[in-house]
Each structure stands twice: as C-alpha cells, then as structure tokens.
Scaffold this motif. Structure first.
Motif, PDB file in Angstrom:
ATOM      1  N   GLY A 167       0.817  -1.210   0.000  1.00  0.00           N
ATOM      2  CA  GLY A 167       0.000   0.000   0.000  1.00  0.00           C
ATOM      3  C   GLY A 167       0.848   1.256   0.000  1.00  0.00           C
ATOM      4  N   GLY A 168       0.178   2.386   0.101  1.00  0.00           N
ATOM      5  CA  GLY A 168       0.874   3.665   0.215  1.00  0.00           C
ATOM      6  C   GLY A 168       1.195   4.352  -1.088  1.00  0.00           C
ATOM      7  N   PHE A 169       0.556   3.941  -2.196  1.00  0.00           N
ATOM      8  CA  PHE A 169       0.887   4.525  -3.495  1.00  0.00           C
ATOM      9  C   PHE A 169      -0.021   5.690  -3.885  1.00  0.00           C
ATOM     10  N   ASP A 170      -0.894   6.103  -2.994  1.00  0.00           N
ATOM     11  CA  ASP A 170      -1.796   7.234  -3.280  1.00  0.00           C
ATOM     12  C   ASP A 170      -1.093   8.531  -2.896  1.00  0.00           C
ATOM     13  N   THR A 171      -0.201   8.978  -3.760  1.00  0.00           N
ATOM     14  CA  THR A 171       0.747  10.053  -3.422  1.00  0.00           C
ATOM     15  C   THR A 171       0.245  11.419  -3.884  1.00  0.00           C
ATOM     16  N   HIS A 172      -0.722  11.955  -3.156  1.00  0.00           N
ATOM     17  CA  HIS A 172      -1.213  13.305  -3.469  1.00  0.00           C
ATOM     18  C   HIS A 172      -0.230  14.379  -3.004  1.00  0.00           C
ATOM     19  N   ASP A 173       0.580  14.050  -2.039  1.00  0.00           N
ATOM     20  CA  ASP A 173       1.601  14.989  -1.567  1.00  0.00           C
ATOM     21  C   ASP A 173       2.798  14.194  -1.058  1.00  0.00           C
ATOM     22  N   ASN A 174       3.890  14.883  -0.822  1.00  0.00           N
ATOM     23  CA  ASN A 174       5.123  14.247  -0.334  1.00  0.00           C
ATOM     24  C   ASN A 174       5.517  13.059  -1.203  1.00  0.00           C
ATOM     25  N   GLN A 175       5.267  13.167  -2.506  1.00  0.00           N
ATOM     26  CA  GLN A 175       5.471  12.012  -3.375  1.00  0.00           C
ATOM     27  C   GLN A 175       6.932  11.605  -3.494  1.00  0.00           C
ATOM     28  N   LEU A 176       7.838  12.551  -3.589  1.00  0.00           N
ATOM     29  CA  LEU A 176       9.236  12.192  -3.815  1.00  0.00           C
ATOM     30  C   LEU A 176       9.763  11.275  -2.718  1.00  0.00           C
ATOM     31  N   ALA A 177       9.457  11.615  -1.466  1.00  0.00           N
ATOM     32  CA  ALA A 177       9.930  10.787  -0.356  1.00  0.00           C
ATOM     33  C   ALA A 177       9.143   9.487  -0.267  1.00  0.00           C
ATOM     34  N   GLN A 178       7.826   9.585  -0.453  1.00  0.00           N
ATOM     35  CA  GLN A 178       6.994   8.396  -0.290  1.00  0.00           C
ATOM     36  C   GLN A 178       7.255   7.363  -1.384  1.00  0.00           C
ATOM     37  N   GLN A 179       7.398   7.846  -2.619  1.00  0.00           N
ATOM     38  CA  GLN A 179       7.623   6.888  -3.694  1.00  0.00           C
ATOM     39  C   GLN A 179       9.013   6.271  -3.607  1.00  0.00           C
ATOM     40  N   GLN A 180       9.964   6.998  -3.067  1.00  0.00           N
ATOM     41  CA  GLN A 180      11.298   6.437  -2.865  1.00  0.00           C
ATOM     42  C   GLN A 180      11.206   5.152  -2.042  1.00  0.00           C
ATOM     43  N   GLY A 181      10.473   5.211  -0.947  1.00  0.00           N
ATOM     44  CA  GLY A 181      10.316   4.037  -0.102  1.00  0.00           C
ATOM     45  C   GLY A 181       9.485   2.954  -0.759  1.00  0.00           C
ATOM     46  N   ASN A 182       8.398   3.355  -1.430  1.00  0.00           N
ATOM     47  CA  ASN A 182       7.527   2.382  -2.091  1.00  0.00           C
ATOM     48  C   ASN A 182       8.273   1.574  -3.152  1.00  0.00           C
ATOM     49  N   LEU A 183       9.027   2.286  -3.997  1.00  0.00           N
ATOM     50  CA  LEU A 183       9.697   1.619  -5.105  1.00  0.00           C
ATOM     51  C   LEU A 183      10.915   0.832  -4.645  1.00  0.00           C
ATOM     52  N   THR A 184      11.555   1.270  -3.564  1.00  0.00           N
ATOM     53  CA  THR A 184      12.635   0.476  -2.978  1.00  0.00           C
ATOM     54  C   THR A 184      12.091  -0.881  -2.543  1.00  0.00           C
ATOM     55  N   GLN A 185      10.952  -0.855  -1.843  1.00  0.00           N
ATOM     56  CA  GLN A 185      10.336  -2.099  -1.386  1.00  0.00           C
ATOM     57  C   GLN A 185       9.965  -3.001  -2.559  1.00  0.00           C
ATOM     58  N   LEU A 186       9.353  -2.432  -3.594  1.00  0.00           N
ATOM     59  CA  LEU A 186       8.935  -3.221  -4.753  1.00  0.00           C
ATOM     60  C   LEU A 186      10.130  -3.844  -5.453  1.00  0.00           C
ATOM     61  N   SER A 187      11.152  -3.049  -5.706  1.00  0.00           N
ATOM     62  CA  SER A 187      12.323  -3.526  -6.442  1.00  0.00           C
ATOM     63  C   SER A 187      13.057  -4.631  -5.680  1.00  0.00           C
ATOM     64  N   GLN A 188      13.295  -4.416  -4.403  1.00  0.00           N
ATOM     65  CA  GLN A 188      14.029  -5.404  -3.620  1.00  0.00           C
ATOM     66  C   GLN A 188      13.245  -6.705  -3.477  1.00  0.00           C
ATOM     67  N   ALA A 189      11.933  -6.595  -3.259  1.00  0.00           N
ATOM     68  CA  ALA A 189      11.117  -7.797  -3.057  1.00  0.00           C
ATOM     69  C   ALA A 189      10.991  -8.605  -4.341  1.00  0.00           C
ATOM     70  N   LEU A 190      10.736  -7.945  -5.466  1.00  0.00           N
ATOM     71  CA  LEU A 190      10.614  -8.661  -6.735  1.00  0.00           C
ATOM     72  C   LEU A 190      11.927  -9.332  -7.118  1.00  0.00           C
ATOM     73  N   SER A 191      13.025  -8.647  -6.876  1.00  0.00           N
ATOM     74  CA  SER A 191      14.329  -9.213  -7.213  1.00  0.00           C
ATOM     75  C   SER A 191      14.642 -10.433  -6.342  1.00  0.00           C
ATOM     76  N   ALA A 192      14.390 -10.323  -5.038  1.00  0.00           N
ATOM     77  CA  ALA A 192      14.650 -11.459  -4.150  1.00  0.00           C
ATOM     78  C   ALA A 192      13.779 -12.644  -4.540  1.00  0.00           C
ATOM     79  N   PHE A 193      12.532 -12.376  -4.867  1.00  0.00           N
ATOM     80  CA  PHE A 193      11.626 -13.465  -5.226  1.00  0.00           C
ATOM     81  C   PHE A 193      12.074 -14.134  -6.520  1.00  0.00           C
ATOM     82  N   TYR A 194      12.449 -13.345  -7.517  1.00  0.00           N
ATOM     83  CA  TYR A 194      12.933 -13.955  -8.761  1.00  0.00           C
ATOM     84  C   TYR A 194      14.177 -14.807  -8.491  1.00  0.00           C
ATOM     85  N   ASN A 195      15.097 -14.275  -7.701  1.00  0.00           N
ATOM     86  CA  ASN A 195      16.320 -15.037  -7.412  1.00  0.00           C
ATOM     87  C   ASN A 195      16.010 -16.339  -6.688  1.00  0.00           C
ATOM     88  N   GLU A 196      15.000 -16.333  -5.833  1.00  0.00           N
ATOM     89  CA  GLU A 196      14.635 -17.562  -5.132  1.00  0.00           C
ATOM     90  C   GLU A 196      13.988 -18.565  -6.082  1.00  0.00           C
TER      91      GLU A 196
END
Length: 477
Positions: A333-362
């Motif tokens: 969750g947390g992708f409804d970025t009406h404000d503070n998007q730069l900081a919020q999306q940084q965390g959101n996309l970090t989580q997505l990228s790391q999780a998808l990569s770990a899952f593919y590697n597994e």
C-alpha cells in the motif's frame, strides 16, 4: 446465558473471518452452492502466477523515466518540482533489446531512452538481464478510445474513472461493464482447478487478505499469513469469546456443528463448508511447511518482502499440495501520493524492487524461474500533471512482468506523450490523466495464455477482448 445454534455460528463466523486459514468471500452464497466446473484441462508441468498489487495507484511516470535530450525536457516541463534529475535516471538506464524481425516488443515506441527510478537498481538489473519486461500505458477500457472520442463522449469509457474502489474493481475483474463480476484470476481458477491432482485444495492463495482478483464462482481464495499458517482460535483454546471455559467439549461441539448434517440455513451451510475446508487445509499446510527449507535468498524484511518470502516457501511444497497450477496474490500500500510524493515513492519503489528481485532469485534457486511469473497491477496510473507536492488519480500506467519465461529486456505497447495538457498532449483526457492504449483485458489475457488457458476459453473469461486489436501481447517466448 445459553445461545442458540444459529447465534453460535453467526458469532463464530465473525471470529473466523478474521483468521488467515479460511476461504474468504463467504458473503456470496453462490460460491458454496455452485456446481464444480467440468473441463478437459490436464497439465504435466507446473506454473504459478503472482499478482503484485500496488494499492493507491502507482505513479509510473516517475517510475519509468526518459533521460535523453529530446524527451527529458518534455517530461521535466510536465513534472515540475517532481521531475527526477536527468543524471540520476541515466545512471539507472534500461538497455532494451534491439528490434528483431518477427518478435514483438523492443525499444520504447517513442524512440526515447528510459531508465528506472533510482530506488530500483534491482529491478533494473532484472530488466537488463532479460528477466523482466515493461508493458506500457495499460488501463481499464471498454473499447479503444482516443482523446477526441473521450472528450466528446463518442465511445463509452469505463464508469467512475479515477475512483480507487471502482478502478480497483475494474483492474481485478477486467469487467468495467459488470460491477458484480468475479475476478479474472478467480475465473481462471474456476476453469483450471480440476486439472490439479488435488482440486479440492484451492488454486488461489492470498498472502494479503481478501481480494476481488481471486474471487471465483467455485474456487475461492485461501488466505495464509506471511508469518506462517495459524490455527483457528478454537483449536486447543476453545471459543472463549462466546462460550465460557474453552474445554474439549466446546471443541467437540464446534466440530459437530461444522461437520454434522447439513444445516437448513444457506448461510450456515456456507460457513460450515468453508470452515471445515479451512481446518483440513490448515493441517495439510502446517505439515508441509514444517518440512520446507528456509529460502536461500535473503528477502527484505518489508510488507511485500515477507509476503513473497512465504510465496517462495509455498512453491516448495507444491507437490505435497497436489497442484500443477497456482495463483498467488500479494500487495503493498501507500501509493496514493497526493503529496510528499518524492519521499513516499522512494520508499515504495525500494520495497517493490528489492522484493521482486529477491523473489525472482529464489525461483532460480528452486529451479522454477521458467515456471513462475510475477506481474504488477494497480488502481490506475497517476496524472502526468502535478499538484504542489504530488499527483492526482490518473488512468493509464506502466507495469512490470518478471520471470524466466518472459521475453524480457523489451517494452510492449505504445509509450504515451509526456507533453503538458496546455502543450496539446494527444494522449491526455484534458485534465492531465493519460488515456490507456492497452486494455487490462489484453494484459490479463496474455498472462492467462501463458498460464495454459486455451484461446477459446480466454474469449470466455475476457468477453470484451475481441474489441482490441492485439489479444495477446506475446510477452512470453
């Protein structure tokens, strides 16, 4: 005070619906009453689809960003204070495969050079290694529609555009014309479930609670907690919340209610059947997971990372569950970025990228990288236009498909213009939202085809698919 049998079941239903080992979607009684679908599917291989749902509407225009001298200034003019630095994007550049005769996909359709948000080096690595693809400008559609057709009302558009609830429903059902439709994942499971050696065990497993995507007419989702399988509270402790004591007699009485003669009340029958199945599946899963080894890949300790880690463990025990096809649902969750998007999306996309990569590697470690495909979905893309610190609800957006079977390192579909509304963006609704050029139906049908659904049955699952000129995007080799 003594309570009636019906009251006991009513209270018990409320308690168990909060558990993680229960089929969800109990409110639709037709699920419990429907006859098992008959079909001729049989599979000698194993495949799994993993829906990664990004609740709130991810801003894909700050996820996949141009950095070349021709398109970056156009992007920067539209994004204003949300524009990412050109050098940061170039440092995270995507290296798409060259166009090849007879093969779909390739470099971005607009000829631009694109990179990923700096928070996504892991997903960039998967793309550049050929294990991920980008599907451009996907959204909920009833028909192909142009800017003029939309603005003049010449072609029907999906109802309640830009609404979280409505667009989530339309993404997860692919049916803007039917608000009561089951999910497209659930419709696939209904069709294919009997191909599993143990068709009684749900093909659809959710690590993120009840979702519409997996709701079916026969097969319903089975919920598992990312931390493991939990017993219903009455097993061992008794239902103390409404019966004093919690003794063995309570457990026996509860079992008699759910496994005894079928009640006359439809709600009680549905509850009893679902609860009995949940208890049986709990036992099977607990035993199978106790024999699974820990993942060899280090997963991030995040909401999405923990969900995908449990999916990886469930993949290990597929043979014990008697399944050749599985559909998983995870979310963040947390992708409804009406404000503070730069900081919020940084965390959101970090989580997505790391999780998808770990899952593919597994999946590689498990020898299942060719058999498991993950894909993103979201309420909608966000507006190209910005407000003071964020973006508003949009329409079309870009998505990722990840897996060893993916014809990766390619863009599929047409990249939209990034011009401002005032500059005459031809893909703009007129209010900063981008009109999709690929329908959810096309995206979903492509995944269904790889999963093993026949062309004829795909037409039945996606009745609006014939309105679009590419029923299969040919993402898979």
């Amino acid at each position: 005070m003594p309570i009636s049998r019906r009251e006991f079941l009513r209270r018990s239903m409320y308690a168990t619906l909060g558990g993680v080992s229960l089929y969800s979607g109990l409110g639709s009684l037709r699920l419990a009453q429907a006859a098992v679908l008959q079909n001729n599917y049989a599979f000698s291989d194993y495949k799994a689809l993993v829906c990664v749902y990004l609740y709130g509407g991810n801003d894909s225009f700050n996820t996949i960003v141009p950095y070349d001298s021709a398109i970056y200034p156009v992007y920067a003019a539209s994004r204003g204070n949300l524009a990412l630095a050109q050098a940061d994007i170039q440092a995270n550049n995507l290296l798409p495969a060259a166009l090849a005769g007879g093969l779909p996909g390739g470099p971005p359709s607009d000829g631009g050079s694109y990179g990923l948000h700096p928070a996504m080096p892991e997903l960039r690595g998967l793309f550049n290694a050929g294990h991920a693809a980008i599907v451009a400008n996907v959204g909920s559609l009833l028909y192909p529609i142009t800017q003029q057709q939309y603005q003049l009302g010449l072609v029907p558009a999906p109802p309640q555009l830009f609404s979280h609830d409505d667009q989530t429903t339309q993404w997860q059902t692919s049916r803007p014309d039917d608000a009561n439709a089951n999910g497209w994942g659930g419709r696939m499971a209904d069709l294919l479930a009997s191909a599993n050696a143990n068709p009684q065990f749900s093909m659809s497993m959710t690590l993120s609670g009840t979702n519409l995507f997996q709701r079916g007419a026969v097969v319903n989702q089975y919920a598992v907690d990312p931390g493991g399988v939990e017993a219903m509270s009455y097993l061992g402790n008794g239902p103390e919340s409404w019966v004093a004591g919690g003794t063995t007699d309570d457990v026996n009485a509860y079992n008699a209610l759910i496994r005894g003669p079928a009640p006359s009340n439809a709600l009680e029958r549905a509850f009893a059947a679902s609860t009995s199945s949940a208890i049986d599946y709990y036992t099977v899963l607990l035993d199978a997971l106790s024999q699974a080894s820990a993942p060899t890949t280090a997963f991030p300790d995040t909401e999405l990372g923990n969900q995908l880690k449990m999916v990886a463990q469930l993949l290990q025990i597929r043979a014990k569950l008697g399944v050749s096809r599985q559909i998983f649902f995870v979310s963040a969750g947390g992708f409804d970025t009406h404000d503070n998007q730069l900081a919020q999306q940084q965390g959101n996309l970090t989580q997505l990228s790391q999780a998808l990569s770990a899952f593919y590697n597994e999946t590689v470690a498990l020898g299942l990288d060719q058999s498991v495909t993950s894909f993103t979905a979201s309420d909608f893309g966000r507006s190209l236009a910005v407000n003071s610190g964020g973006t508003d609800h949009g329409w079309g957006g870009h998505h990722f498909v990840v897996g060893g079977a993916v014809r990766g390192q390619r863009f599929y579909g047409a990249m939209p213009s990034l011009l401002t509304t005032a500059a005459g963006n031809p893909n703009d609704t007129g209010y900063g939202q981008i009109i999709p050029t690929l329908a959810v139906d096309q995206y979903a049908a492509t995944l269904a085809s790889w999963f093993g659904v026949s062309a004829g049955d795909i037409a039945g699952i996606f009745p609006n698919l014939g309105r679009f000129n590419a029923p299969n995007l040919r993402i898979f080799g």
